[in-house]
Enzyme design. Structure first.
Site, PDB file in Angstrom:
ATOM      1  N   GLN A 227      35.799  -7.847 -52.559  1.00  0.00           N
ATOM      2  CA  GLN A 227      35.506  -7.268 -51.247  1.00  0.00           C
ATOM      3  C   GLN A 227      36.545  -7.764 -50.242  1.00  0.00           C
ATOM      4  OE1 GLN A 227      32.348  -8.426 -48.530  1.00  0.00           O
ATOM      5  NE2 GLN A 227      31.628  -6.313 -48.471  1.00  0.00           N
TER       6      GLN A 227
ATOM      7  N   TYR B 148      31.899  -6.523 -38.767  1.00  0.00           N
ATOM      8  CA  TYR B 148      33.285  -7.006 -38.820  1.00  0.00           C
ATOM      9  C   TYR B 148      34.236  -5.915 -38.331  1.00  0.00           C
ATOM     10  CZ  TYR B 148      30.802 -10.775 -40.984  1.00  0.00           C
ATOM     11  OH  TYR B 148      29.900 -11.793 -41.187  1.00  0.00           O
TER      12      TYR B 148
ATOM     13  N   ARG C  12      31.806  -0.435 -48.201  1.00  0.00           N
ATOM     14  CA  ARG C  12      30.458  -0.853 -47.824  1.00  0.00           C
ATOM     15  C   ARG C  12      30.219  -0.586 -46.343  1.00  0.00           C
ATOM     16  NH1 ARG C  12      27.056  -6.520 -47.940  1.00  0.00           N
ATOM     17  NH2 ARG C  12      25.374  -5.719 -49.236  1.00  0.00           N
TER      18      ARG C  12
ATOM     19  N   GLY D  14      21.585  -9.198 -53.886  1.00  0.00           N
ATOM     20  CA  GLY D  14      22.383 -10.303 -53.370  1.00  0.00           C
ATOM     21  C   GLY D  14      21.758 -11.639 -53.673  1.00  0.00           C
ATOM     22  N   ARG D  15      20.891 -12.095 -52.761  1.00  0.00           N
ATOM     23  CA  ARG D  15      20.323 -13.441 -52.895  1.00  0.00           C
ATOM     24  C   ARG D  15      19.693 -13.732 -54.255  1.00  0.00           C
ATOM     25  NH1 ARG D  15      17.258 -13.153 -47.342  1.00  0.00           N
ATOM     26  NH2 ARG D  15      17.192 -11.026 -48.173  1.00  0.00           N
TER      27      ARG D  15
HETATM   28  C1  8OZ Z   1      26.906 -14.560 -44.434  1.00  0.00           C
HETATM   29  C2  8OZ Z   1      27.639 -15.537 -43.796  1.00  0.00           C
HETATM   30  C3  8OZ Z   1      28.925 -15.268 -43.416  1.00  0.00           C
HETATM   31  C4  8OZ Z   1      29.483 -14.027 -43.654  1.00  0.00           C
HETATM   32  C5  8OZ Z   1      28.582 -10.454 -44.389  1.00  0.00           C
HETATM   33  C6  8OZ Z   1      30.577 -11.608 -45.042  1.00  0.00           C
HETATM   34  O1  8OZ Z   1      27.452 -10.485 -43.869  1.00  0.00           O
HETATM   35  C7  8OZ Z   1      29.339 -11.703 -44.581  1.00  0.00           C
HETATM   36  C8  8OZ Z   1      28.737 -13.036 -44.294  1.00  0.00           C
HETATM   37  C9  8OZ Z   1      27.450 -13.317 -44.679  1.00  0.00           C
HETATM   38  O2  8OZ Z   1      29.087  -9.386 -44.739  1.00  0.00           O
END
Ligand code: 8OZ
Length: 364
Positions: free
Chosen positions: A100, A180, A227, A317-318
């Site tokens: 990713q 992001y 994503r 995920g988790r």
């Molecule tokens: C948790 C902590 C820091 C970054 C995301 C890359 O939520 C992250 C991330 C997740 O996509």
């Protein structure tokens, strides 16, 4: 139609996945010096190679792309070599792995950027924190990218995608989610630009689409995924109310590019699925290739959504943190182990590679 079992093989572009469960990207903050992947990363990912597809933790395309302490990159020879040990270990176990690629944009701190301000579509600070200097801190004030800087951002993604192939990855996921940089451009609440990259649905989508096109030209559309998290408030994203038309447009254009998959966070990332009225079926209908569904899935929900045709693959995920053999556990109905919250982010092997697989008779 092939066997529609979660545990039957699935053709994703040129790849045959051994099942329909994907390991979702998980940030673990364990990179070593030079932001090379952790010395334990090869073992960690290889332990989880039973997933139909692994998507790595988010990985920076450049120095400027970093927003948290100890997250890995893919822009130096040492980082490429580090990732090569990961892909070799996963392939030796018969697994498939995409990296990713991310740029955090405004979700960063001057102390991670050599004293420079984070970059963003507009000079609007996010109400969120990052992890830096071994603690949580408010993100720094960003500066707006100049139009002339944008081609270089696209180029860093293209180059990182080339590096991904050099490192042995099966493909690349563009991180367009969770607040992001690319997600910031999609949002009226973060992007008030008046040039070609803001001001309309089409303009806000331009950077994500340019990045995706550059990546898919470099490595092949059939090895490229994206994503998205249309209704997630992650990383200080504020909703405008216009998410449906914005993301309908984005996904229709991604379909035009012919990429392998879209990976959709259906709700608040890591939180409730029902945060807002949003028709995810509308995205599904606009995209001919693979739809990966994520967020809050368990076996029953994945099974019923697959049977209804709502998604092709399901990203967990988790559950993968404490269950390296998650596929076997789901297949056999075994109890799932719970992760220790204290060792999710940062540290070494503890809470990373030391979660055991089931042994016969254990965990039922
Ligand atoms: C948790 C902590 C820091 C970054 C995301 C890359 O939520 C992250 C991330 C997740 O996509």
């Amino acid at each position: 139609m092939s066997d529609k079992s979660l545990f039957a093989p699935y053709e994703l572009g040129p790849l045959t996945l051994s099942n329909r469960i994907v390991m979702a990207p998980l940030t673990r903050n364990r990179a070593g010096p030079g932001l090379v992947p952790s010395q334990h990363a090869a073992e960690y990912y290889a332990q989880r190679a039973g997933a139909g597809l692994i998507i790595t933790e988010a990985t920076q395309v450049s120095e400027q792309a970093q927003g948290y302490q100890d997250t890995p990159g893919l822009y130096t020879p040492e980082q490429i070599a580090g990732w090569r040990t990961v892909t070799d270990a996963v392939h030796a176990k018969g697994g498939r792995i995409f990296v990713q690629l991310w740029h955090v944009g405004r979700v960063s701190h001057v102390d991670l950027l050599g004293g420079k301000a984070p970059v963003a579509p507009s000079a609007i600070r996010a109400e969120t924190k990052t992890f830096v200097n071994n603690g949580f801190a408010d993100v720094s004030e960003p500066r707006a990218l100049e139009a002339g800087e944008i081609p270089a951002i696209v180029e860093t993604f293209r180059r990182a995608a080339a590096n991904a192939i050099a490192a042995g990855f099966d493909g690349v996921e563009v991180h367009g989610a969770n607040g992001y940089l690319l997600d910031q451009f999609l949002r009226e609440t973060a992007n008030v630009r008046t040039d070609a990259y803001g001001g309309s649905i089409e303009n806000r989508a331009r950077l994500l689409l340019e990045v995706t096109e550059a990546v898919s030209r470099q490595i092949g559309a059939d090895r490229t995924g994206v994503r998205l998290s249309p209704v997630s408030p992650a990383s200080g994203i504020v909703m405008s109310g216009n998410e449906q038309p914005q993301f309908d447009y984005v996904v229709a254009q991604l379909d035009r590019l012919g990429i392998a998959y879209v990976h959709i966070v259906e709700g608040a990332t890591g939180g409730p699925r029902d945060v807002a009225a949003f028709d995810f079926g509308s995205l599904r209908r606009r995209f001919r290739n693979t739809y990966i569904a994520n967020n809050g899935y368990d076996l029953d929900l994945a099974r019923s959504r697959l049977a209804e045709g709502k998604a092709d693959l399901f990203a967990f995920g988790r559950p993968f943190i404490a269950n390296p053999d998650l596929i076997e556990r789901l297949m056999t109905g075994a109890t799932l182990a719970q992760p220790n919250p204290a060792t999710i982010y940062g540290g070494g092997a503890a809470g990373y590679t030391d979660y055991p697989a089931m042994t016969a008779g254990f965990g039922h």
